[in-house]
Design a protein around this motif. Sequence first.
Motif, PDB file in Angstrom:
ATOM      1  N   PHE A  50      16.472  51.098   7.316  1.00 32.54           N
ATOM      2  CA  PHE A  50      15.069  51.237   7.780  1.00 32.54           C
ATOM      3  C   PHE A  50      14.744  49.831   7.824  1.00 32.54           C
ATOM      4  N   TRP A  51      14.782  49.203   6.810  1.00 31.99           N
ATOM      5  CA  TRP A  51      14.230  47.757   6.523  1.00 31.99           C
ATOM      6  C   TRP A  51      15.085  46.745   7.289  1.00 31.99           C
ATOM      7  N   HIS A  52      16.372  46.869   7.369  1.00 29.55           N
ATOM      8  CA  HIS A  52      16.976  46.081   8.347  1.00 29.55           C
ATOM      9  C   HIS A  52      16.703  46.390   9.787  1.00 29.55           C
ATOM     10  N   VAL A  53      16.797  47.275  10.327  1.00 30.51           N
ATOM     11  CA  VAL A  53      16.244  47.569  11.704  1.00 30.51           C
ATOM     12  C   VAL A  53      14.957  46.988  12.036  1.00 30.51           C
ATOM     13  N   LEU A  54      14.061  47.205  11.000  1.00 29.74           N
ATOM     14  CA  LEU A  54      12.463  46.698  11.131  1.00 29.74           C
ATOM     15  C   LEU A  54      12.759  44.932  11.243  1.00 29.74           C
ATOM     16  N   GLU A  55      13.477  44.628  10.370  1.00 29.53           N
ATOM     17  CA  GLU A  55      13.327  43.230  10.359  1.00 29.53           C
ATOM     18  C   GLU A  55      14.628  42.619  11.233  1.00 29.53           C
ATOM     19  N   GLN A  56      15.253  43.432  12.007  1.00 30.41           N
ATOM     20  CA  GLN A  56      16.241  43.358  13.042  1.00 30.41           C
ATOM     21  C   GLN A  56      17.305  42.284  12.357  1.00 30.41           C
ATOM     22  N   LEU A  57      18.042  43.004  11.233  1.00 33.57           N
ATOM     23  CA  LEU A  57      19.055  42.269  10.584  1.00 33.57           C
ATOM     24  C   LEU A  57      20.229  42.913  11.041  1.00 33.57           C
ATOM     25  N   PRO A  58      21.478  42.619  10.846  1.00 33.03           N
ATOM     26  CA  PRO A  58      22.671  43.219  11.262  1.00 33.03           C
ATOM     27  C   PRO A  58      22.672  44.380  10.393  1.00 33.03           C
ATOM     28  N   LEU A  59      23.256  45.610  10.935  1.00 37.02           N
ATOM     29  CA  LEU A  59      23.342  47.009  10.073  1.00 37.02           C
ATOM     30  C   LEU A  59      24.597  46.892   9.449  1.00 37.02           C
ATOM     31  N   TYR A  60      25.645  46.198   9.899  1.00 34.81           N
ATOM     32  CA  TYR A  60      27.058  46.585   9.324  1.00 34.81           C
ATOM     33  C   TYR A  60      27.536  45.533   8.755  1.00 34.81           C
ATOM     34  N   ALA A  61      26.811  44.434   8.206  1.00 35.81           N
ATOM     35  CA  ALA A  61      27.106  43.279   7.326  1.00 35.81           C
ATOM     36  C   ALA A  61      27.139  43.567   5.945  1.00 35.81           C
ATOM     37  N   GLU A  62      27.571  43.063   4.956  1.00 32.76           N
ATOM     38  CA  GLU A  62      27.501  42.908   3.795  1.00 32.76           C
ATOM     39  C   GLU A  62      26.422  42.294   2.939  1.00 32.76           C
ATOM     40  N   TYR A 214      18.118  44.405  20.210  1.00 31.23           N
ATOM     41  CA  TYR A 214      18.898  44.485  18.897  1.00 31.23           C
ATOM     42  C   TYR A 214      19.290  45.967  18.851  1.00 31.23           C
ATOM     43  N   ILE A 215      18.968  46.960  19.068  1.00 30.87           N
ATOM     44  CA  ILE A 215      19.275  48.313  18.966  1.00 30.87           C
ATOM     45  C   ILE A 215      20.699  48.495  19.735  1.00 30.87           C
ATOM     46  N   LEU A 216      20.687  47.897  20.969  1.00 27.04           N
ATOM     47  CA  LEU A 216      21.953  47.923  21.937  1.00 27.04           C
ATOM     48  C   LEU A 216      23.154  47.237  21.155  1.00 27.04           C
ATOM     49  N   ASN A 217      22.637  46.122  20.625  1.00 29.89           N
ATOM     50  CA  ASN A 217      23.713  45.472  19.795  1.00 29.89           C
ATOM     51  C   ASN A 217      24.150  46.009  18.774  1.00 29.89           C
ATOM     52  N   GLN A 218      23.381  46.836  18.025  1.00 30.78           N
ATOM     53  CA  GLN A 218      23.959  47.488  16.943  1.00 30.78           C
ATOM     54  C   GLN A 218      24.776  48.719  17.219  1.00 30.78           C
ATOM     55  N   TYR A 219      24.308  49.350  18.375  1.00 29.53           N
ATOM     56  CA  TYR A 219      25.315  50.563  18.740  1.00 29.53           C
ATOM     57  C   TYR A 219      26.476  49.913  19.091  1.00 29.53           C
ATOM     58  N   GLY A 220      26.534  48.768  19.734  1.00 30.17           N
ATOM     59  CA  GLY A 220      27.812  48.096  20.068  1.00 30.17           C
ATOM     60  C   GLY A 220      28.593  47.900  18.962  1.00 30.17           C
ATOM     61  N   GLU A 221      27.988  47.592  17.756  1.00 34.91           N
ATOM     62  CA  GLU A 221      28.852  47.335  16.292  1.00 34.91           C
ATOM     63  C   GLU A 221      29.259  48.519  15.740  1.00 34.91           C
ATOM     64  N   TRP A 222      28.562  49.486  16.084  1.00 42.46           N
ATOM     65  CA  TRP A 222      28.678  50.894  15.314  1.00 42.46           C
ATOM     66  C   TRP A 222      30.287  51.489  15.280  1.00 42.46           C
ATOM     67  N   LEU A 223      30.788  51.241  16.518  1.00 42.34           N
ATOM     68  CA  LEU A 223      31.965  51.920  16.917  1.00 42.34           C
ATOM     69  C   LEU A 223      33.131  51.081  16.159  1.00 42.34           C
ATOM     70  N   PRO A 224      33.211  49.612  16.074  1.00 48.07           N
ATOM     71  CA  PRO A 224      34.157  49.102  15.540  1.00 48.07           C
ATOM     72  C   PRO A 224      34.233  49.113  14.039  1.00 48.07           C
ATOM     73  N   ASP A 225      32.800  49.359  13.502  1.00 43.61           N
ATOM     74  CA  ASP A 225      32.718  49.466  12.053  1.00 43.61           C
ATOM     75  C   ASP A 225      33.386  50.675  11.617  1.00 43.61           C
ATOM     76  N   LEU A 226      33.148  52.090  12.313  1.00 46.01           N
ATOM     77  CA  LEU A 226      33.524  53.179  12.183  1.00 46.01           C
ATOM     78  C   LEU A 226      35.219  53.285  12.104  1.00 46.01           C
ATOM     79  N   ILE A 227      35.741  52.491  13.097  1.00 44.00           N
ATOM     80  CA  ILE A 227      37.278  52.263  13.213  1.00 44.00           C
ATOM     81  C   ILE A 227      37.831  51.755  12.246  1.00 44.00           C
TER      82      ILE A 227
END
Length: 411
Positions: A50-62, A214-227
């Motif tokens: 939630f806080w990363h989305v609010l601050e528009q930070l990468p969701l799938y980073a360490e 930001y959200i469109l970009n994170q959806y784009g990152e989600w699939l590679p993360d799951l793979i």
Amino acid sequence: MNWRESIKNVCRHPVFNRYTTVGVVWGLAVLAAWLLKHPNNNFIIFRNVFWHVLEQLPLYAEYPEIYHDVNHYGPSFSFIVAPFAIFPAKFGYLLWLAAMSALLFMAIRSLSFERKKILFIMWFCANELYTALSLAQFNIVIGAMLILVFVCIEKEKDVWAALLIVIGTFVKIYGIVGLAFFFFSRHKTKFILSLIGWSIVFFALPMLYSSPEYILNQYGEWLPDLIAKNAVNHFARAQNISLLGIVRKISGNPDYSDMWLIIPGLILFALPYLRIRQYAFPTFRRMFLVSVMLFVVLFSTGSESSSYIIALTGVAVWFWGVPWKRSKGDVALLIFAFILTSMSPSDLFPAFLYRPYVQPYALKALPCVLIWFKLIYEMMTRDYAAKDERVSEFSPSVHKSRDIRDNMPFY
């Protein structure tokens, strides 16, 4: 009095036949997990979605300064976890555990079983619930949502069923298996339109407190993360506790594709749909719920110990959900599932068996594998009509002026 009668007498005691009692036990499981497992790394990951989305930070980073591991949930999860993320971590964690347990409790109670069977399911799953609570895992919610999707479709509340499927899918992909109940909907057009509508809402929802780009970009990152996560799961000790994992870890072969198992599994899963005449019987439709709850765990490399709150709930429904008396072999399978699947990660299970055999070879999944295969066999060969249902299907005097098709959800 022999030991069997003694156990039966204990189980018949009024204290064990009250929702209040099992509710207290589940509540104690929540408190134990909260007190013993705080701070919880998984919940820290969840609240920071939630806080990363609010601050528009990468969701799938360490973020090693905040938590270990990486988030693997979709951007829309930020909306689900927001009510718990806004509180201080310790209090939010308690609310998170309590809310998940309450949802599963409510879902199991919504099943069309008599009281004693509902209570059995709750007692049977209590230890597995604690395992899932200890990891603060969303699997508890996935199990509850699958039950509620089925119940909503049975009660012709297709809009709410569609909402639950969309939430589960946008959060953790698993929710998409709720579409398996589509054929039992009496309002298929309404169901499809609801799926489309809710999908648009949940896709766009996190944009309200971040930004569309930001959200469109994170959806784009989600699939590679799951793979990438799927590849890592293959030989992980805490992951791939599934039919896929049993075969992979026992064979030690990293080269074959899991599709060699998943495709035959999908064919077996789909075969009972051919028995259209059985659709009329609630017990047959209920077995699809069981099959879904087992399949989603047994055919996923992401399955972990806490995922079995989904499968074990399905096992308990399988045992009680048929119109015939269960055999001694079925009782043995139920006991086997409780001992090996539910109890093996606990301190009560022999460590000399768990550490060198059960854990490294994903054998926690084995009882559920056997039950799923038996379930498919039953669904392909047994008649699920109770005596009164079989009479009502053919007796005009019972139906009076009502058409039998009124009881057939696929019409």
